[in-house]
Design an enzyme around this catalytic site. Structure first.
Site, mmCIF file in Angstrom:
data_model
loop_
_atom_site.group_PDB
_atom_site.id
_atom_site.type_symbol
_atom_site.label_atom_id
_atom_site.label_comp_id
_atom_site.label_asym_id
_atom_site.label_seq_id
_atom_site.Cartn_x
_atom_site.Cartn_y
_atom_site.Cartn_z
ATOM 1 N N CYS A 1 0.833 -1.198 0.000
ATOM 2 C CA CYS A 1 0.000 0.000 0.000
ATOM 3 C C CYS A 1 0.875 1.257 0.000
ATOM 4 O O CYS A 1 1.889 1.331 0.709
ATOM 5 C CB CYS A 1 -0.939 0.089 1.188
ATOM 6 S SG CYS A 1 -2.148 -1.222 1.229
ATOM 7 N N ARG B 1 4.155 -0.246 -4.654
ATOM 8 C CA ARG B 1 3.825 -0.686 -3.297
ATOM 9 C C ARG B 1 2.526 -1.474 -3.231
ATOM 10 O O ARG B 1 2.200 -2.082 -2.200
ATOM 11 C CB ARG B 1 3.715 0.522 -2.365
ATOM 12 C CG ARG B 1 4.983 1.335 -2.270
ATOM 13 C CD ARG B 1 4.765 2.531 -1.373
ATOM 14 N NE ARG B 1 4.631 2.139 -0.007
ATOM 15 C CZ ARG B 1 5.625 2.033 0.868
ATOM 16 N NH1 ARG B 1 6.842 2.293 0.481
ATOM 17 N NH2 ARG B 1 5.409 1.666 2.100
ATOM 18 N N GLU C 1 9.603 -14.935 -9.119
ATOM 19 C CA GLU C 1 8.712 -13.817 -8.810
ATOM 20 C C GLU C 1 8.171 -13.122 -10.034
ATOM 21 O O GLU C 1 7.073 -12.572 -9.974
ATOM 22 C CB GLU C 1 9.345 -12.826 -7.828
ATOM 23 C CG GLU C 1 10.592 -12.167 -8.269
ATOM 24 C CD GLU C 1 11.191 -11.276 -7.180
ATOM 25 O OE1 GLU C 1 10.481 -10.822 -6.288
ATOM 26 O OE2 GLU C 1 12.400 -11.034 -7.256
ATOM 27 N N ASN D 1 -1.845 2.494 5.290
ATOM 28 C CA ASN D 1 -0.904 1.426 4.945
ATOM 29 C C ASN D 1 -0.548 0.723 6.246
ATOM 30 O O ASN D 1 -0.086 1.378 7.188
ATOM 31 C CB ASN D 1 0.345 2.044 4.298
ATOM 32 C CG ASN D 1 1.490 1.053 4.202
ATOM 33 O OD1 ASN D 1 1.260 -0.147 4.079
ATOM 34 N ND2 ASN D 1 2.714 1.543 4.258
ATOM 35 N N GLY D 2 -0.786 -0.594 6.302
ATOM 36 C CA GLY D 2 -0.472 -1.338 7.526
ATOM 37 C C GLY D 2 -1.610 -2.284 7.868
ATOM 38 O O GLY D 2 -2.465 -2.569 7.029
ATOM 39 N N HIS E 1 22.622 -35.295 -2.759
ATOM 40 C CA HIS E 1 21.921 -35.599 -1.508
ATOM 41 C C HIS E 1 20.406 -35.465 -1.648
ATOM 42 O O HIS E 1 19.700 -35.311 -0.668
ATOM 43 C CB HIS E 1 22.450 -34.699 -0.388
ATOM 44 C CG HIS E 1 23.922 -34.837 -0.185
ATOM 45 N ND1 HIS E 1 24.489 -35.970 0.364
ATOM 46 C CD2 HIS E 1 24.954 -34.019 -0.516
ATOM 47 C CE1 HIS E 1 25.809 -35.832 0.388
ATOM 48 N NE2 HIS E 1 26.109 -34.656 -0.155
ATOM 49 N N LYS F 1 6.427 -4.042 -3.317
ATOM 50 C CA LYS F 1 7.721 -3.695 -2.748
ATOM 51 C C LYS F 1 7.522 -3.171 -1.336
ATOM 52 O O LYS F 1 6.456 -2.668 -1.023
ATOM 53 C CB LYS F 1 8.356 -2.607 -3.608
ATOM 54 C CG LYS F 1 9.831 -2.812 -3.793
ATOM 55 C CD LYS F 1 10.380 -1.939 -4.849
ATOM 56 C CE LYS F 1 11.874 -2.060 -4.871
ATOM 57 N NZ LYS F 1 12.338 -3.359 -5.362
ATOM 58 N N GLU G 1 19.424 -16.350 -5.729
ATOM 59 C CA GLU G 1 18.902 -15.083 -6.237
ATOM 60 C C GLU G 1 18.355 -15.255 -7.664
ATOM 61 O O GLU G 1 17.290 -14.719 -7.994
ATOM 62 C CB GLU G 1 20.023 -14.030 -6.196
ATOM 63 C CG GLU G 1 19.657 -12.658 -6.721
ATOM 64 C CD GLU G 1 18.473 -11.995 -6.018
ATOM 65 O OE1 GLU G 1 18.018 -12.489 -4.977
ATOM 66 O OE2 GLU G 1 17.991 -10.984 -6.533
ATOM 67 N N TRP H 1 -2.516 -2.986 -1.629
ATOM 68 C CA TRP H 1 -2.084 -4.391 -1.673
ATOM 69 C C TRP H 1 -2.915 -5.050 -0.585
ATOM 70 O O TRP H 1 -2.688 -4.843 0.603
ATOM 71 C CB TRP H 1 -0.591 -4.496 -1.371
ATOM 72 C CG TRP H 1 -0.029 -5.873 -1.512
ATOM 73 C CD1 TRP H 1 0.427 -6.457 -2.652
ATOM 74 C CD2 TRP H 1 0.139 -6.837 -0.455
ATOM 75 N NE1 TRP H 1 0.875 -7.734 -2.370
ATOM 76 C CE2 TRP H 1 0.704 -7.994 -1.038
ATOM 77 C CE3 TRP H 1 -0.140 -6.858 0.903
ATOM 78 C CZ2 TRP H 1 1.003 -9.132 -0.307
ATOM 79 C CZ3 TRP H 1 0.157 -7.998 1.631
ATOM 80 C CH2 TRP H 1 0.731 -9.116 1.027
ATOM 81 N N LYS I 1 14.492 -14.512 -8.676
ATOM 82 C CA LYS I 1 14.101 -13.567 -9.728
ATOM 83 C C LYS I 1 13.143 -14.244 -10.702
ATOM 84 O O LYS I 1 12.130 -13.669 -11.089
ATOM 85 C CB LYS I 1 15.324 -13.047 -10.516
ATOM 86 C CG LYS I 1 16.240 -12.095 -9.816
ATOM 87 C CD LYS I 1 15.697 -10.707 -9.627
ATOM 88 C CE LYS I 1 14.964 -10.561 -8.341
ATOM 89 N NZ LYS I 1 15.685 -10.261 -7.158
HETATM 90 C C1 F6R Z 1 12.942 -9.757 -4.485
HETATM 91 C C2 F6R Z 1 12.620 -8.695 -3.568
HETATM 92 C C3 F6R Z 1 12.313 -9.052 -2.164
HETATM 93 C C4 F6R Z 1 13.023 -8.082 -1.203
HETATM 94 C C5 F6R Z 1 12.587 -8.371 0.235
HETATM 95 C C6 F6R Z 1 13.312 -7.487 1.222
HETATM 96 O O1 F6R Z 1 13.205 -9.269 -5.759
HETATM 97 O O2 F6R Z 1 12.600 -7.551 -3.917
HETATM 98 O O3 F6R Z 1 12.660 -10.367 -1.888
HETATM 99 O O4 F6R Z 1 14.388 -8.234 -1.364
HETATM 100 O O5 F6R Z 1 11.215 -8.153 0.358
HETATM 101 O O6 F6R Z 1 13.046 -6.141 0.996
HETATM 102 P P1 F6R Z 1 13.941 -5.027 1.629
HETATM 103 O O7 F6R Z 1 15.286 -5.140 1.041
HETATM 104 O O8 F6R Z 1 13.263 -3.729 1.258
HETATM 105 O O9 F6R Z 1 13.949 -5.269 3.104
#
Ligand code: F6R
Length: 619
Positions: free
Chosen positions: A2, A27, A498, A100-101, A514, A614, A491, A74, A495
């Site tokens: 949000c 967000r 997601e 937001n929250g 294993h 995000k 990583e 969100w 990527k």
């Molecule tokens: C993946 C991604 C998330 C963030 C995670 C932590 O592409 O963006 O996995 O890395 O939510 O977010 P921050 O770094 O803002 O604490």
């Protein structure tokens, strides 16, 4: 999680809010809405779906007025429909709130308010807030909001309006971010700086349990007891062009290509000759000399950077380093104490689990150091010390440049600590810095080769899609690497998951036998990092094992490596020759590009993948 914004000034509130919401869309993007006051009346516009739906609605039915609040959602409580979209109103439609929250005690509050005669329309937790403010309102929105928020449990950043105070907005926060944008005869409230950068770079960061009242001429901040607070604005260095696509099709691609520049800027900022300087650090050098162990805590991509940090520090400083995901760390009884440096890594600086992990570490007496990208964010402010990563605003939900910025910062921190602890000599320090500078140059060189949108990796992605469809959507991805590139395997898989919604797993290649080797038949595509390194021979063996079982291999190799090429590998991606220790910064780039192009092949919304947002400010 949000995004909220409030505007009061002389401009059209609706246009200013929409512009700001576009910058906050990362967000949350399942519904959006705004409320604007005009002529003593609040008008509302809300729509499910992405922000362009609301934008179109406002073109058809514009809202007049110069003061308003807006929201991108969100969903947590209540499906993303029009009724649950914010803003939410009180019974008389005089108070509008965006939030937001999560209000954890909303059910108890709602029951009580219903008993008192309040009428609710949505399934959200947020709706209790306008009703509580209505209950306490006696001609002063700030005071009513103060009394209402005192009853809330959970996390919130809110912006509220009252039609009887038409050029005023009240904001309040607890564990969710809220900043004040200080303009000329106009002021703003917002979740994050990009929302207001078009108008001002002067911001005031609200602290937890503080409230602010803004009008075009004035800003008034109080704490939860009503005591006045004076705080000077800070200056945001970010430029608005950094939050635009600048000709790239997606923010993610733009941010991948920005990485060499980001690394270069960090080095410029941090190096004075051959010494690493962290100007804002606020932790005494002696602490770094005396600590006995390091614990690094983070989530998602930042967690993968943390794992790489462990390899760096243990190898160069010979200090024990433990790495944990924030959500696990905070609910265990973590063993940290005054001899532990606890490092919290977070791009946003607002991730709820990392913030709580920080508080947990502090409670146990550990010294805490935040590595954050967002200036003035909660984690940055609550930690004993902070190092900013200077990656600029990261807009794509899938993190890329923040990751390489975290890696670069971890290298520098390792050299800094190593030098202070006499684990690294002056000569060695100079050599290491040179290698890091070289890594920045090599990452640029490599990206040159992928400028054309029909590049090698894009073609591999096209082949994958064909294969996937031929196999009736059954194919998956496995990422294998060893040693310091093992976190990159995690990583790369993250990527891909997601943004392409394809099952992918990252594994240390040595663990294959294993268990995971049972997965190999002709279905999975296996990405193997087999660059020139001390584990190179071992990786070649692992590649053979996968090949013998029919797996399709994409090998990431050092340019000019004929041995892997001669093994009849399906797909090869070359990276420039680089010192093994610094290779993660370069190796991750083709992994990011592979995820990007696979998602592009499938036609997915790369910058706004489903179910994600995000800055995860809920637990
Ligand atoms: C993946 C991604 C998330 C963030 C995670 C932590 O592409 O963006 O996995 O890395 O939510 O977010 P921050 O770094 O803002 O604490």
């Amino acid at each position: 999680m949000c995004g909220i914004i409030g505007y009061t000034g002389k401009k059209s509130a609706a246009k200013t809010l929409i512009n700001g919401l576009h910058r906050l869309e990362y967000r949350g993007y399942d519904s959006s809405g705004m409320a604007v006051v005009y002529d003593g009346i609040i008008s509302l516009s809300k729509k499910p779906g992405k922000l362009h739906v609301l934008t179109d609605e406002l073109k058809r039915f514009p809202l007049e007025g110069n003061t308003g609040v807006g929201h991108v959602r969100w969903a947590t409580h209540g499906v993303p429909n029009e009724i649950n979209a914010h803003p939410h109103l009180d019974c008389k439609g005089q108070i509008a709130v965006v939030h937001n929250g999560i209000i954890e005690n909303h059910q108890a509050l709602k029951k009580r308010l219903i008993r008192e005669g309040h009428k609710f329309t949505s399934d959200t937790d947020t709706e209790v807030i306008p009703h509580l403010i209505e209950k306490y309102y006696k001609g002063n929105l700030l005071e009513a909001t103060r009394r209402a928020t005192a009853l809330l449990k959970g996390s919130y950043a809110i912006c509220c309006l009252h039609s009887a105070e038409p050029s005023r907005i009240v904001g309040a926060r607890c564990d969710s971010p809220l900043i004040i944008g200080v303009g000329e005869k106009e002021n703003f409230l917002a979740s994050d700086a990009p929302a207001i950068l078009d108008h001002t770079k002067k911001v005031i960061f609200l602290s937890n349990l503080e409230l602010a009242e803004i009008s075009p001429e004035a800003i008034n901040i109080i704490d939860y007891k009503g005591r006045k607070i004076y705080r000077k604005p800070a200056h945001i260095k970010w430029d608005i062009s950094q939050a635009e696509k600048s000709g790239f099709k997606h923010f993610m691609l733009k941010e991948i290509f920005e990485q060499p520049e980001v690394i270069k800027n960090i080095l410029k900022e941090r190096l004075k000759g051959n010494r690493v300087h962290f100007e804002e650090l606020a932790i005494k050098e002696n602490l770094f000399r005396n600590i006995k162990n390091v614990v690094i805590v983070a989530c998602g991509t930042a967690y993968h950077a943390s794992l790489t940090g462990k390899y760096m520090m243990e190898e160069l400083i010979r200090i024990p380093v433990w790495v944990d995901t924030s959500s696990e760390f905070r609910y265990r009884k973590p063993i940290v104490n005054k001899n532990t440096l606890t490092i919290l890594i977070s791009q946003s600086g607002e991730t709820a689990d990392t913030l709580h992990a920080l508080r947990e570490a502090k409670k146990e007496g550990a010294k805490t150091l935040a590595i954050c990208n967002v200036l003035g964010s909660s984690i940055a402010r609550e930690a004993d010390g902070v190092i900013y990563t200077h990656a600029g605003p990261e807009i794509a939900v899938a993190s890329t440049k923040a990751y390489t910025a975290q890696l670069t910062t971890l290298y520098l921190l390792t050299f800094y600590m190593g030098y202070l602890r006499r684990a690294i000599s002056g000569t060695e320090n100079a050599r290491l810095l040179n290698e890091l500078k070289k890594a920045a140059r090599l990452s640029k060189l490599m990206l040159e080769g992928f400028k054309n949108s029909d590049n090698k990796i894009a073609k591999y992605a096209r082949d994958f899609r064909k294969y996937y469809l031929k196999k009736h959507n059954k194919s998956t991805f496995l990422y294998l690497a060893r040693n310091i590139n093992y976190p990159n395997a995690l990583e790369g898989a993250l990527k891909l998951k997601e943004i392409s919604y394809i099952a992918a797993e990252g594994y240390p290649a040595g663990e294959m036998k294993h268990g995971p080797i049972a997965l190999i038949d002709e279905n999975p595509w296996v990405v193997c990092v087999a660059t020139k390194a001390k584990v190179y021979e071992k990786m070649l063996t692992n590649i053979q094992e996968v090949k013998a079982r029919g797996g399709i291999i994409i090998a990431i190799v050092t340019k000019g490596d004929d041995r892997v090429v001669s093994q009849n590998i399906n797909y090869i991606i070359e990276i420039p020759e680089i010192d093994d220790f610094f290779s993660p910064i370069v190796v991750v780039i083709p992994l990011q590009l592979l995820a990007y192009y696979v998602a592009r092949e499938f036609g997915y919304d790369i910058d706004q993948p489903r179910n994600l947002a995000k800055s995860v400010t809920v637990e």
